[in-house]
Structures are given as C-alpha cells and as structure tokens.
Design a protein around this motif. Structure first.
Motif, PDB file in Angstrom:
ATOM      1  N   MET A  87      40.356  46.705  45.740  1.00  0.00           N
ATOM      2  CA  MET A  87      40.703  46.499  47.146  1.00  0.00           C
ATOM      3  C   MET A  87      40.784  47.820  47.912  1.00  0.00           C
ATOM      4  N   LEU A  88      41.180  48.905  47.231  1.00  0.00           N
ATOM      5  CA  LEU A  88      41.244  50.195  47.906  1.00  0.00           C
ATOM      6  C   LEU A  88      39.876  50.628  48.417  1.00  0.00           C
ATOM      7  N   ASP A  89      38.815  50.315  47.653  1.00  0.00           N
ATOM      8  CA  ASP A  89      37.463  50.629  48.123  1.00  0.00           C
ATOM      9  C   ASP A  89      37.166  49.909  49.425  1.00  0.00           C
ATOM     10  N   THR A 105      52.322  48.867  48.621  1.00  0.00           N
ATOM     11  CA  THR A 105      51.445  49.993  48.328  1.00  0.00           C
ATOM     12  C   THR A 105      50.800  49.915  46.951  1.00  0.00           C
ATOM     13  N   GLN A 106      51.353  49.090  46.040  1.00  0.00           N
ATOM     14  CA  GLN A 106      50.796  49.005  44.697  1.00  0.00           C
ATOM     15  C   GLN A 106      50.378  47.585  44.318  1.00  0.00           C
ATOM     16  N   TRP A 107      51.269  46.613  44.540  1.00  0.00           N
ATOM     17  CA  TRP A 107      50.971  45.266  44.055  1.00  0.00           C
ATOM     18  C   TRP A 107      49.847  44.615  44.861  1.00  0.00           C
ATOM     19  N   PHE A 108      49.939  44.624  46.182  1.00  0.00           N
ATOM     20  CA  PHE A 108      48.885  43.983  46.979  1.00  0.00           C
ATOM     21  C   PHE A 108      47.501  44.595  46.743  1.00  0.00           C
ATOM     22  N   PRO A 109      47.349  45.942  46.740  1.00  0.00           N
ATOM     23  CA  PRO A 109      46.018  46.493  46.495  1.00  0.00           C
ATOM     24  C   PRO A 109      45.454  46.186  45.120  1.00  0.00           C
ATOM     25  N   SER A 110      46.311  45.765  44.181  1.00  0.00           N
ATOM     26  CA  SER A 110      45.864  45.529  42.803  1.00  0.00           C
ATOM     27  C   SER A 110      45.763  44.058  42.438  1.00  0.00           C
ATOM     28  N   ASN A 111      46.070  43.160  43.372  1.00  0.00           N
ATOM     29  CA  ASN A 111      46.091  41.731  43.066  1.00  0.00           C
ATOM     30  C   ASN A 111      45.366  40.934  44.153  1.00  0.00           C
ATOM     31  N   PRO A 112      44.834  39.750  43.778  1.00  0.00           N
ATOM     32  CA  PRO A 112      44.010  38.968  44.718  1.00  0.00           C
ATOM     33  C   PRO A 112      44.844  38.139  45.696  1.00  0.00           C
ATOM     34  N   TYR A 113      45.792  38.785  46.367  1.00  0.00           N
ATOM     35  CA  TYR A 113      46.635  38.098  47.340  1.00  0.00           C
ATOM     36  C   TYR A 113      46.758  38.942  48.601  1.00  0.00           C
ATOM     37  N   SER A 163      75.651  51.141  42.991  1.00  0.00           N
ATOM     38  CA  SER A 163      75.821  50.432  41.721  1.00  0.00           C
ATOM     39  C   SER A 163      74.591  49.585  41.421  1.00  0.00           C
ATOM     40  N   PRO A 164      74.245  49.419  40.139  1.00  0.00           N
ATOM     41  CA  PRO A 164      73.076  48.594  39.791  1.00  0.00           C
ATOM     42  C   PRO A 164      73.363  47.117  40.002  1.00  0.00           C
ATOM     43  N   THR A 165      72.306  46.379  40.366  1.00  0.00           N
ATOM     44  CA  THR A 165      72.446  44.941  40.568  1.00  0.00           C
ATOM     45  C   THR A 165      71.112  44.262  40.326  1.00  0.00           C
ATOM     46  N   ASP A 166      71.168  42.954  40.058  1.00  0.00           N
ATOM     47  CA  ASP A 166      69.953  42.150  39.922  1.00  0.00           C
ATOM     48  C   ASP A 166      69.562  41.588  41.279  1.00  0.00           C
ATOM     49  N   SER A 167      68.269  41.628  41.571  1.00  0.00           N
ATOM     50  CA  SER A 167      67.772  41.143  42.856  1.00  0.00           C
ATOM     51  C   SER A 167      66.491  40.357  42.651  1.00  0.00           C
ATOM     52  N   GLN A 168      66.183  39.540  43.640  1.00  0.00           N
ATOM     53  CA  GLN A 168      64.947  38.756  43.632  1.00  0.00           C
ATOM     54  C   GLN A 168      64.365  38.772  45.041  1.00  0.00           C
ATOM     55  N   LEU A 169      63.121  39.229  45.155  1.00  0.00           N
ATOM     56  CA  LEU A 169      62.445  39.360  46.445  1.00  0.00           C
ATOM     57  C   LEU A 169      61.311  38.343  46.530  1.00  0.00           C
ATOM     58  N   TRP A 170      61.294  37.552  47.606  1.00  0.00           N
ATOM     59  CA  TRP A 170      60.258  36.554  47.846  1.00  0.00           C
ATOM     60  C   TRP A 170      59.400  37.001  49.029  1.00  0.00           C
ATOM     61  N   ILE A 171      58.089  37.156  48.786  1.00  0.00           N
ATOM     62  CA  ILE A 171      57.158  37.584  49.827  1.00  0.00           C
ATOM     63  C   ILE A 171      56.143  36.457  50.060  1.00  0.00           C
ATOM     64  N   PRO A 172      55.965  35.981  51.307  1.00  0.00           N
ATOM     65  CA  PRO A 172      54.959  34.946  51.567  1.00  0.00           C
ATOM     66  C   PRO A 172      53.547  35.513  51.419  1.00  0.00           C
ATOM     67  N   VAL A 173      52.719  34.826  50.607  1.00  0.00           N
ATOM     68  CA  VAL A 173      51.365  35.338  50.318  1.00  0.00           C
ATOM     69  C   VAL A 173      50.366  34.181  50.361  1.00  0.00           C
ATOM     70  N   GLU A 174      49.096  34.550  50.349  1.00  0.00           N
ATOM     71  CA  GLU A 174      48.023  33.581  50.134  1.00  0.00           C
ATOM     72  C   GLU A 174      46.958  34.240  49.286  1.00  0.00           C
ATOM     73  N   ARG A 175      46.301  33.443  48.460  1.00  0.00           N
ATOM     74  CA  ARG A 175      45.311  33.971  47.535  1.00  0.00           C
ATOM     75  C   ARG A 175      44.016  34.297  48.272  1.00  0.00           C
ATOM     76  N   ILE A 176      43.396  35.409  47.886  1.00  0.00           N
ATOM     77  CA  ILE A 176      42.091  35.781  48.427  1.00  0.00           C
ATOM     78  C   ILE A 176      41.040  34.981  47.691  1.00  0.00           C
ATOM     79  N   ARG A 177      40.247  34.233  48.423  1.00  0.00           N
ATOM     80  CA  ARG A 177      39.198  33.406  47.809  1.00  0.00           C
ATOM     81  C   ARG A 177      37.877  34.166  47.820  1.00  0.00           C
TER      82      ARG A 177
END
Length: 289
Positions: free
Chosen positions: A1-3, A248-256, A274-288
């Motif tokens: 995708m970077l290309d 900067t890393q996940w989107f350029p490397s995945n088909p979404y 302090s350290p903690t557990d987290s969960q991040l939800w990002i709305p995406v769609e697959r690149i066809r």
C-alpha cells in the motif's frame, strides 16, 4: 500500500499548478478519499490540504524570487483567483508577503516533497480481530474537545469528572452490547489528525438501537465492520501510541481502509502512568481487489 500512496503523491506533485482532484489521488492509492485523507494526516503529521498549500507556496516562492512572472501571474498559476488570496496563503507559509519577499530577497520556507517508506523499529506485534457488528446506539454524554497527541487531555479529563453518579448508573442500566461497560467514543469532525483539531468526545455505553434516556445524549451507529485492538501499557501514553500505530503501521500493511464512524475505547481506569488493559475499536471496510 505504501507504493500506492507514493504514486498518489507523485500524482499530486504533477498537479500543484492546477486544481487538485483528491478523489483521483485516492483512486490511485486504491482507497476511499475519506481514508486517504485520514491516512495521509496520520503518516505525515499534517492534513493533506496543509501539505498541498505548503508545496504550492514552496514552488510559488521560487517564482516570486525569480522575478520573471508578475505576482498576479504566479498567483493564477497556483490556483488563486486574486492577489489578496495568494498573499494570504504566501504569508501563512513564509511569514512575509510576496511583494516584500520580491523586493527584499527574503529567506523563505520550503516544504520538501514527501514520500513514505517503511522503517523497521522493532519486532513488536499488534493483536487485533475483525468484528461484524449490527447497528447500535451510544447513550451517554458528549463534549467538544481538542485532539491531544501526547499526555493527558485536560478537556477530556474535565468531561469525565463532570459526570454525576446518577448518569453513570443510568448508562450502565442501558448497556447491552460489545464493547461492554462504560467507554469513550471519539467522533472526528474533519479528516485532520492535527494537534488541536476539535472532535466530539463521548462517555457512554453501547446500547440497543431504541435505547434512550431523557438526561443522556444518543448517537446512532450503523452496522459495519470494526478492527478491534487489544493493548496493555501505561495510561495514556500506550493508548496514544496504539492510535498512532494503527494508522501508520496497521492500515498500510493490511487490506482495510477506515470508514466514517466513532472510534471506541474501552479501558480500565487507573492513575496516570499506571499500566492498564484497553481495547480500541476502529470502523473499517475491506479493500476489494
């Protein structure tokens, strides 16, 4: 995708002296215009519109100092219908008007041509899953706050502190979906991820589409696909790094690609640092393909 992104930047570069078709650049990058703007902003650290203006004013600055064209000719060449509009844009980049720059041979500011490349910084991995989710409603309280890239967001913290116990109890009574419990939601009002950009910041719960409460605000979210990232680290720096790495890393490397919608965050409250557990939800769609 970077290309593909670099090909889109090449396309933009050849059209700095004419009207720019961002939709065509996004097509070259094989993504939506919405995602192209957001991805560029995350990778470049500035909105696409700012980069284009700076590049245009870099080229225009060279022509202003060269002196072969009139200032109005330079303005028209780079898409400005009046000398006043051109002067404002020129001053915003160079800190000096074009007429004064030509008379004095002033030192100007150059925006280098940009390209993206992969930099390997370590062997860390990102844990994620893809979730198809039916339509739901966020029920809670919202506030307009500025985007902060590093450190505590004082406006967000003040919004959380303003919530009374009755509101929290009512939210929990209405909660009925994943992610569970009280969460935050960021609704970006523009494509820019620049520091200080305003967004709507929600504290609420995921509820059924018909859920409502007189004392709470609601936000309807249509059905769609979500990328869910699990994270563990010091609050809030680990979360801010995760947000950055997703774009900067996940989107350029995945088909979404990203799509419009609130970005949801479920995290266990802890003291700053302090350290903690987290969960991040990002709305995406697959690149066809």
């Amino acid at each position: 995708m970077l290309d593909r992104l670099n090909q889109a930047l090449d396309h933009i570069e050849t059209r700095l002296d004419r009207e720019l078709d961002v939709a065509e650049a996004a097509r070259i990058a094989m993504t939506s215009e919405y995602h192209f703007r957001r991805l560029f902003s995350a990778l470049a650290g500035m909105p696409l519109s700012v980069y284009v203006r700076r590049r245009r004013m870099t080229l225009a600055g060279a022509e202003v100092l060269d002196g072969e064209r009139t200032l109005l000719d330079v303005a028209v060449r780079y898409g400005y219908g009046s000398g006043e509009a051109f002067a404002r844009a020129f001053r915003s980049v160079h800190g000096i008007g074009p007429g004064e720059a030509r008379r004095t041979g002033a030192t100007l500011t150059a925006q280098p041509r940009m390209s993206f490349r992969v930099v390997v910084e370590g062997s860390s991995t990102m844990r994620y899953r893809i979730v198809e989710k039916e339509a739901f409603r966020i029920v809670g309280r919202k506030a307009r706050i500025p985007l902060v890239h590093e450190g505590v967001n004082a406006a967000a913290a003040a919004h959380v502190a303003s919530l009374d116990e009755r509101a929290i109890v009512r939210m929990k009574e209405l909660a009925g979906g994943e992610p569970e419990g009280v969460l935050s939601a960021a609704v970006h009002l523009s494509d820019s991820r620049e520091e200080g950009t305003e967004l709507d910041y929600w504290i609420g719960v995921v509820a059924d589409p018909g859920a409502t409460a007189e004392e709470l605000d609601t936000l309807d979210v249509p059905a769609g696909t979500w990328a869910v990232f699990d994270d563990h680290g010091p609050y809030p720096s680990a979360l801010q790094e995760l947000w950055r790495d997703v774009f900067t890393q996940w989107f350029p490397s995945n088909p979404y690609t990203s799509r419009p919608g609130p970005e949801l965050l479920r995290t266990l409250p802890v003291e700053i640092g302090s350290p903690t557990d987290s969960q991040l939800w990002i709305p995406v769609e697959r690149i066809r393909s």
